[in-house]
Design a protein around this motif. Sequence first.
Motif, PDB file in Angstrom:
ATOM      1  N   PRO A 142       1.523  -1.321  -0.252  1.00 37.98           N
ATOM      2  CA  PRO A 142       0.146  -0.019   0.203  1.00 37.98           C
ATOM      3  C   PRO A 142       0.733   1.319  -0.280  1.00 37.98           C
ATOM      4  CG  PRO A 142      -0.530  -1.220   1.446  1.00 37.98           C
ATOM      5  CD  PRO A 142       0.545  -2.630   1.060  1.00 37.98           C
ATOM      6  N   VAL A 143       1.959   1.890   0.758  1.00 38.75           N
ATOM      7  CA  VAL A 143       2.785   2.419   0.842  1.00 38.75           C
ATOM      8  C   VAL A 143       3.431   2.767  -0.558  1.00 38.75           C
ATOM      9  CG1 VAL A 143       4.973   3.716   1.453  1.00 38.75           C
ATOM     10  CG2 VAL A 143       3.509   2.483   3.375  1.00 38.75           C
ATOM     11  N   VAL A 144       3.595   2.033  -1.458  1.00 29.08           N
ATOM     12  CA  VAL A 144       3.776   1.776  -2.623  1.00 29.08           C
ATOM     13  C   VAL A 144       2.957   2.902  -3.685  1.00 29.08           C
ATOM     14  CG1 VAL A 144       5.055   1.695  -4.939  1.00 29.08           C
ATOM     15  CG2 VAL A 144       5.755  -0.055  -2.740  1.00 29.08           C
ATOM     16  N   ALA A 145       1.585   1.804  -3.537  1.00 31.23           N
ATOM     17  CA  ALA A 145       0.711   2.469  -4.128  1.00 31.23           C
ATOM     18  C   ALA A 145       0.452   4.076  -3.880  1.00 31.23           C
ATOM     19  CB  ALA A 145      -0.312   1.555  -3.912  1.00 31.23           C
ATOM     20  N   LEU A 146       0.285   3.915  -2.791  1.00 31.53           N
ATOM     21  CA  LEU A 146       0.640   5.412  -1.928  1.00 31.53           C
ATOM     22  C   LEU A 146       1.092   6.478  -2.488  1.00 31.53           C
ATOM     23  CD1 LEU A 146      -0.947   5.006   1.444  1.00 31.53           C
ATOM     24  CD2 LEU A 146      -2.595   5.663  -0.006  1.00 31.53           C
ATOM     25  N   GLN A 147       2.106   6.409  -2.831  1.00 29.86           N
ATOM     26  CA  GLN A 147       3.266   7.123  -3.495  1.00 29.86           C
ATOM     27  C   GLN A 147       2.891   7.395  -4.341  1.00 29.86           C
ATOM     28  OE1 GLN A 147       6.295   5.016  -1.436  1.00 29.86           O
ATOM     29  NE2 GLN A 147       6.982   6.441   0.140  1.00 29.86           N
ATOM     30  N   ILE A 174      -9.465   7.829   6.000  1.00 25.82           N
ATOM     31  CA  ILE A 174     -10.780   7.902   6.173  1.00 25.82           C
ATOM     32  C   ILE A 174     -10.344   5.999   6.353  1.00 25.82           C
ATOM     33  CG2 ILE A 174     -13.213   7.877   5.613  1.00 25.82           C
ATOM     34  CD1 ILE A 174     -12.233  10.410   6.009  1.00 25.82           C
ATOM     35  N   GLY A 175     -10.895   5.938   7.514  1.00 25.03           N
ATOM     36  CA  GLY A 175     -10.298   4.905   7.523  1.00 25.03           C
ATOM     37  C   GLY A 175     -11.327   3.230   7.918  1.00 25.03           C
ATOM     38  N   ILE A 193      -6.266  11.061  10.330  1.00 24.77           N
ATOM     39  CA  ILE A 193      -6.720  10.096  10.354  1.00 24.77           C
ATOM     40  C   ILE A 193      -7.752   9.578  11.540  1.00 24.77           C
ATOM     41  CG2 ILE A 193      -6.645   7.444  10.572  1.00 24.77           C
ATOM     42  CD1 ILE A 193      -3.743   8.361  10.783  1.00 24.77           C
ATOM     43  N   VAL A 194      -9.288   9.276  10.770  1.00 20.82           N
ATOM     44  CA  VAL A 194      -9.971   9.607  11.238  1.00 20.82           C
ATOM     45  C   VAL A 194     -10.819   7.994  11.425  1.00 20.82           C
ATOM     46  CG1 VAL A 194     -10.876  11.433  12.043  1.00 20.82           C
ATOM     47  CG2 VAL A 194     -11.566  10.476   9.557  1.00 20.82           C
ATOM     48  N   GLN A 195     -11.914   7.500  12.012  1.00 23.86           N
ATOM     49  CA  GLN A 195     -12.570   6.231  11.504  1.00 23.86           C
ATOM     50  C   GLN A 195     -13.398   6.255  12.918  1.00 23.86           C
ATOM     51  OE1 GLN A 195     -11.811   1.072  11.725  1.00 23.86           O
ATOM     52  NE2 GLN A 195     -10.562   2.423  11.179  1.00 23.86           N
ATOM     53  N   ALA A 196     -15.078   5.726  12.222  1.00 25.86           N
ATOM     54  CA  ALA A 196     -15.803   5.640  12.625  1.00 25.86           C
ATOM     55  C   ALA A 196     -17.204   3.953  13.135  1.00 25.86           C
ATOM     56  CB  ALA A 196     -17.409   6.528  12.001  1.00 25.86           C
ATOM     57  N   TYR A 197     -16.379   3.207  14.081  1.00 23.35           N
ATOM     58  CA  TYR A 197     -16.571   2.325  14.907  1.00 23.35           C
ATOM     59  C   TYR A 197     -16.910   1.630  13.613  1.00 23.35           C
ATOM     60  CZ  TYR A 197     -18.573  -1.499  17.250  1.00 23.35           C
ATOM     61  OH  TYR A 197     -18.931  -2.350  18.137  1.00 23.35           O
ATOM     62  N   ALA A 198     -18.291   0.868  13.474  1.00 20.18           N
ATOM     63  CA  ALA A 198     -18.698   0.273  12.093  1.00 20.18           C
ATOM     64  C   ALA A 198     -19.824  -0.453  12.462  1.00 20.18           C
ATOM     65  CB  ALA A 198     -17.673  -1.686  12.794  1.00 20.18           C
ATOM     66  N   GLY A 249      -6.905  -1.000   8.645  1.00 21.44           N
ATOM     67  CA  GLY A 249      -7.109  -0.933   9.998  1.00 21.44           C
ATOM     68  C   GLY A 249      -6.332   0.530  10.616  1.00 21.44           C
ATOM     69  N   TYR A 250      -6.808   0.435  11.949  1.00 21.43           N
ATOM     70  CA  TYR A 250      -6.084   2.057  12.707  1.00 21.43           C
ATOM     71  C   TYR A 250      -4.439   2.308  12.363  1.00 21.43           C
ATOM     72  CZ  TYR A 250      -5.646   5.540  16.239  1.00 21.43           C
ATOM     73  OH  TYR A 250      -5.699   6.738  16.793  1.00 21.43           O
ATOM     74  N   SER A 251      -3.534   1.032  12.489  1.00 17.43           N
ATOM     75  CA  SER A 251      -2.265   0.558  12.685  1.00 17.43           C
ATOM     76  C   SER A 251      -2.004   1.064  11.288  1.00 17.43           C
ATOM     77  CB  SER A 251      -2.017  -0.097  13.384  1.00 17.43           C
ATOM     78  OG  SER A 251      -2.102  -0.326  14.222  1.00 17.43           O
ATOM     79  N   ALA A 252      -2.074   0.266  10.956  1.00 11.27           N
ATOM     80  CA  ALA A 252      -1.764   0.151   9.686  1.00 11.27           C
ATOM     81  C   ALA A 252      -2.038   2.460   8.862  1.00 11.27           C
ATOM     82  CB  ALA A 252      -2.341  -0.424   7.962  1.00 11.27           C
ATOM     83  N   ASP A 253      -2.997   2.790   8.759  1.00  9.09           N
ATOM     84  CA  ASP A 253      -3.142   3.819   8.662  1.00  9.09           C
ATOM     85  C   ASP A 253      -2.072   4.815   9.550  1.00  9.09           C
ATOM     86  OD1 ASP A 253      -5.740   3.498   6.346  1.00  9.09           O
ATOM     87  OD2 ASP A 253      -7.074   3.538   8.078  1.00  9.09           O
ATOM     88  N   LYS A 254      -1.940   4.770  10.537  1.00 12.59           N
ATOM     89  CA  LYS A 254      -0.710   5.673  11.335  1.00 12.59           C
ATOM     90  C   LYS A 254       0.668   5.195  10.780  1.00 12.59           C
ATOM     91  CE  LYS A 254      -2.535   3.731  15.297  1.00 12.59           C
ATOM     92  NZ  LYS A 254      -2.473   4.042  16.949  1.00 12.59           N
TER      93      LYS A 254
END
Length: 526
Positions: A189-194, A233-234, A266-271, A215-220
Amino acid sequence: MRLPLAALLAALASTAGAETLTILHTNDVHSRLEPVSRFNTTCSPDQVAEGACQGGAARLLAAINVARDEAGAVLLLDGGDQFQGSLMYTQYKGKAAAEVMNVLGYDAMAVGNHEFDDGPEVLRAFIDAVDFPVLMANADVSAEPSLAGAVPPSVVLERGGHRYGLIGLAPADTHETSKPGPTVVFEDPVVALQREVARLEADGINRIIVLSHSGYSADKQFAAAVDGIDVIIGGHSHTLLSNQVDGAAGPYPTWVTTPSGGRTAIVQAYAYARYLGRLEVAFDVKGLLTQASGEPIFLGPGSPEDPKLAARVAALAEPLNALRQEVVAEATAMIGADHGQCRARECTLGTMVADAMLARVRRQGVEIAIQNGGGLRAPLPAGEITRGDVMEMLPFQNTLSLLSLTGADLRAALAHGISAVADGHGRFPQVAGMRFAYDTSANGGTPRLGAVEVYRDGAWAPLDDARTYDVVTNDFLRRGGDGYEVFAERAVRPYDFGPDLVDVVIDYLSRKRPYTPYTDGRIRVD
């Protein structure tokens, strides 16, 4: 008089010559179009009558309409996993979700792993039915005929006279957790984002929002590794970020410093459509993010519902009522409750399902049952249990599979199963006929497998690495799902035995009626 946040930001922006944007967002709705209980199961008629229901598409629409009336420029975004998790998906696959999302007026969505649960063809039918782009930057779909050209990596949308670049991310391990097929190839994902950020910036787009089902950890980690991202938006980890709710996983938004010293929100709204995220952002005249603040809106029992959409959802649910009302079992207490427990330790739901699997095939000499915790999606109620309850708990239409493995391969499978406990990964093994221990106190918190024992001949004995054991699991794991490659590559005499796991559990519970939930220490966390 205190101005609403959106009005305050608009006033500040007008004086500074910049602009504001309201981002409304959801993630991991998992087909919860109807209202849900506090346990995330579809509300029963009694719960509806008691006014105990939360969320649902009709409450979501009412809240979205209020926010649109209050704000100026608005984007409504989804972080993925609209598919799977209720009878609404079992009945309609993605068709009901597409219809409702069009009514809600979404502007874009990320592909979640569960969007692949019924293969690329069902995802394509959903894409064709919705009025907005479905995004995925970190996968090559060019060799998949049903998706080629249909899943853009990003899109540019205009609001309030300004252009915003939106990038979508699916989980990097989607090939393990779902069924994208061999022709969909995922990348880092980092390569794709860059790559995608650079492409957008080259086109003059410097207000960039990522829809990340990672996931929250990956987004950070992404924010700390990639420059140019303003907002993420996570989704995927079912994380509640909040400045007001006790026990929230972090602040809303969570700020992360980028490699060049900028900041990403970074934000996320549970589920389960229980919250509508609302983030107010402000940019200066050069497109630099200067402010981001807000709070998820809880769609509780007192939240209004849009009556027209409520009626439509009720009509969609009508064919499901016969299943929901067929009483098949009874329990003395609720079986399971905490979504995360079955992904980290022994849980009553995992114990019951694994016991049911093993009971079905024990006469065939099978000694061990393994079920992934992520396959258990909802608790079963105390009192009467309906077929619909069991189908919502086990929504993936899995069947039993038999295989044989050496003790060494079983040990490797368990080590894999516990390896992502910190991330709440669904691969965590719930077991029967076996017990094991693990700890995270050594090796920098990396989970370490301890003693493993197997119950045979009326006693517990240490797992013998050289011995071959007969195992029952579900067909998803047998094919290597959730990363269990050892099952796919090392199994001896693999056989898809066939009974639907739902029917296996119903048969087991009906014979144990009333069933009393329990745990017995078969998984020990040191």
